[in-house]
Design a protein around this motif. Structure first.
Motif, mmCIF file in Angstrom:
data_model
loop_
_atom_site.group_PDB
_atom_site.id
_atom_site.type_symbol
_atom_site.label_atom_id
_atom_site.label_comp_id
_atom_site.label_asym_id
_atom_site.label_seq_id
_atom_site.Cartn_x
_atom_site.Cartn_y
_atom_site.Cartn_z
ATOM 1 N N PHE A 167 0.845 -1.190 0.000
ATOM 2 C CA PHE A 167 0.000 0.000 0.000
ATOM 3 C C PHE A 167 0.880 1.240 0.000
ATOM 4 O O PHE A 167 1.872 1.306 0.724
ATOM 5 C CB PHE A 167 -0.905 0.028 1.234
ATOM 6 N N ILE A 168 0.517 2.237 -0.786
ATOM 7 C CA ILE A 168 1.323 3.464 -0.821
ATOM 8 C C ILE A 168 0.683 4.595 -0.012
ATOM 9 O O ILE A 168 1.304 5.637 0.163
ATOM 10 C CB ILE A 168 1.591 3.919 -2.274
ATOM 11 N N ALA A 169 -0.537 4.388 0.472
ATOM 12 C CA ALA A 169 -1.200 5.426 1.259
ATOM 13 C C ALA A 169 -1.980 4.790 2.401
ATOM 14 O O ALA A 169 -2.416 3.637 2.318
ATOM 15 C CB ALA A 169 -2.148 6.250 0.384
ATOM 16 N N ASP A 170 -2.155 5.548 3.464
ATOM 17 C CA ASP A 170 -2.931 5.059 4.599
ATOM 18 C C ASP A 170 -4.342 4.696 4.157
ATOM 19 O O ASP A 170 -4.974 5.408 3.370
ATOM 20 C CB ASP A 170 -3.014 6.135 5.681
ATOM 21 N N CYS A 171 -4.845 3.582 4.682
ATOM 22 C CA CYS A 171 -6.175 3.107 4.308
ATOM 23 C C CYS A 171 -6.650 2.124 5.383
ATOM 24 O O CYS A 171 -5.968 1.927 6.396
ATOM 25 C CB CYS A 171 -6.150 2.444 2.932
ATOM 26 N N LEU A 172 -7.804 1.509 5.147
ATOM 27 C CA LEU A 172 -8.330 0.558 6.128
ATOM 28 C C LEU A 172 -7.349 -0.569 6.423
ATOM 29 O O LEU A 172 -7.161 -0.970 7.574
ATOM 30 C CB LEU A 172 -9.638 -0.059 5.620
ATOM 31 N N GLU A 173 -6.716 -1.081 5.353
ATOM 32 C CA GLU A 173 -5.842 -2.250 5.509
ATOM 33 C C GLU A 173 -4.551 -1.936 6.237
ATOM 34 O O GLU A 173 -3.907 -2.847 6.764
ATOM 35 C CB GLU A 173 -5.537 -2.851 4.133
ATOM 36 N N THR A 174 -4.143 -0.680 6.273
ATOM 37 C CA THR A 174 -2.915 -0.319 6.987
ATOM 38 C C THR A 174 -3.243 0.237 8.371
ATOM 39 O O THR A 174 -2.980 -0.392 9.389
ATOM 40 C CB THR A 174 -2.109 0.714 6.186
ATOM 41 N N THR A 175 -3.859 1.403 8.410
ATOM 42 C CA THR A 175 -4.111 2.093 9.672
ATOM 43 C C THR A 175 -4.972 1.276 10.624
ATOM 44 O O THR A 175 -4.659 1.157 11.817
ATOM 45 C CB THR A 175 -4.800 3.451 9.404
#
Length: 369
Positions: free
Chosen positions: A317-325
């Motif tokens: 992932f290159i941007a914060d999203c549900l799967e990261t944050t």
């Protein structure tokens, strides 16, 4: 002479080439712009249940995302997933939403602006989302309105997968096939080996590593069904095992092999020994087998192995999203601490990091110049 140049520039009849000096040209010969289309997955218009349901329906109706019988896919998405999952997902999106909206959206706009400034006036940069707004169609219209001579499409997914990069290429070609004039269109198929991509991840991790002596490092990538790996296999090479330990021509489109390769490159940049990091896959959906090992299972076993302090990466992932944050940053942390862990940290996504913007700039020049 200066006054003459000023008049010519005002009427767009004057062009200055830093290498060759000033050239007087007419509008017909004016150097045309080159177009850059950056594309991310997409996000709901708001964290409300109706908007999340609308997003899920479009996303999961993609034949490359849920690659099953069309009738079965329609029933699964519209009768089961969208009605029942949307309310739960909306609550999670509410946790993620910021004053500027969805991070995936506003970081995308930040990168678009920064890349446009870095490339200069001879390029036109547009942002599109594979699902929802701004659409790929509207972004392509924006580029064509500027009369670009060619277009470079950069799907913002480091590793190639049919459900991400393949889907973007599919959509772009579906749109342009009906155009009267189709310019030259190029695609960046993956960028996991771009030095500045790896460097950005390393730069995001270094401040955390300077503060804490971590016992272990987990690289958690988004998962995909095993069947999609086998469909893309070259001569049946991919067996979802040790074949992913090396990356070469035969498995260059194997998503799992690309993920392992990404982890090795980041570990090398940060001087993390092989025995101190693991690779796993998250976000599986349904009962069919997805690529393994599964991240949620692995993290629960870590404390028993003596891994009490873990630093997690999300390099798909290159941007914060549900799967990261939310998933890796919050849910995984909670499960890890419940299993006996002491500290769980997440390396921030690339977002609008200057080195990441520089990486995109270099990719543009490499493919278009």
């Amino acid at each position: 002479m200066k006054a003459l140049f000023a008049i010519l520039m005002q009427k767009e009849l004057f062009y200055f080439n830093p290498e060759a000096g000033p050239l007087i040209i007419n509008n017909m010969n004016k150097p045309s712009k080159k177009g850059v289309l950056i594309v991310n997955l997409g996000t709901p218009d708001s964290p409300s249940t109706p908007d999340v349901r609308k997003y899920l329906r479009e996303f999961l109706s993609d034949k490359r995302v849920i690659d099953i019988n069309p009738i079965g896919r329609w029933m699964l998405v519209n009768l089961i997933i969208a009605p029942f999952r949307a309310p739960k997902s909306a609550k999670v999106y509410q946790q993620l939403w910021e004053d500027r909206g969805s991070p995936l959206m506003f970081y995308g706009l930040d990168v678009q602006q920064a890349l446009s400034e870095a490339l200069g006036t001879t390029y036109e940069v547009a942002l599109g989302m594979r699902y929802q707004q701004p659409s790929i169609a509207s972004a392509l219209d924006q580029l064509m309105a500027k009369n670009v001579s060619e277009i470079l499409v950069i799907p913002l997914f480091p590793q190639y997968a049919s459900a991400t990069t393949g889907s973007v290429a599919d959509k772009v070609m579906e749109i342009v096939k009906d155009w009267q004039v189709i310019p030259t269109i190029k695609f960046v198929e993956q960028f996991l080996e771009e030095p500045l991509f790896i460097q950005t991840i390393a730069e995001q991790a270094q401040p955390l590593m300077e503060k804490t002596d971590y016992d272990h490092f987990l690289f958690s990538f988004h998962g995909i069904p095993e069947r999609q790996i086998k469909k893309a296999s070259c001569d049946g090479y991919c067996q979802l095992g040790k074949c992913c330990d090396t990356y070469h021509a035969k498995n260059r489109y194997c998503y799992r092999a690309q993920c392992f390769h990404t982890a090795r490159l980041v570990a090398q940049a940060l001087q993390i020994p092989e025995e101190k990091f693991s690779v796993a896959f998250q976000s599986r959906l349904g009962k069919d087998p997805w690529i393994q090992p599964y991240a949620d299972q692995m993290l629960k076993e870590m404390p028993a192995k003596g891994y009490k302090k873990v630093l997690a990466f999300s390099p798909s992932f290159i941007a914060d999203c549900l799967e990261t944050t939310v998933e890796v940053g919050d849910e995984f942390k909670e499960e890890f601490l419940e299993a006996g862990g002491e500290q769980w940290d997440l390396v921030p996504s690339l977002n609008a990091h200057p080195t990441w913007v520089k990486c995109l700039e270099e990719m543009v020049h490499k493919h278009l110049d």
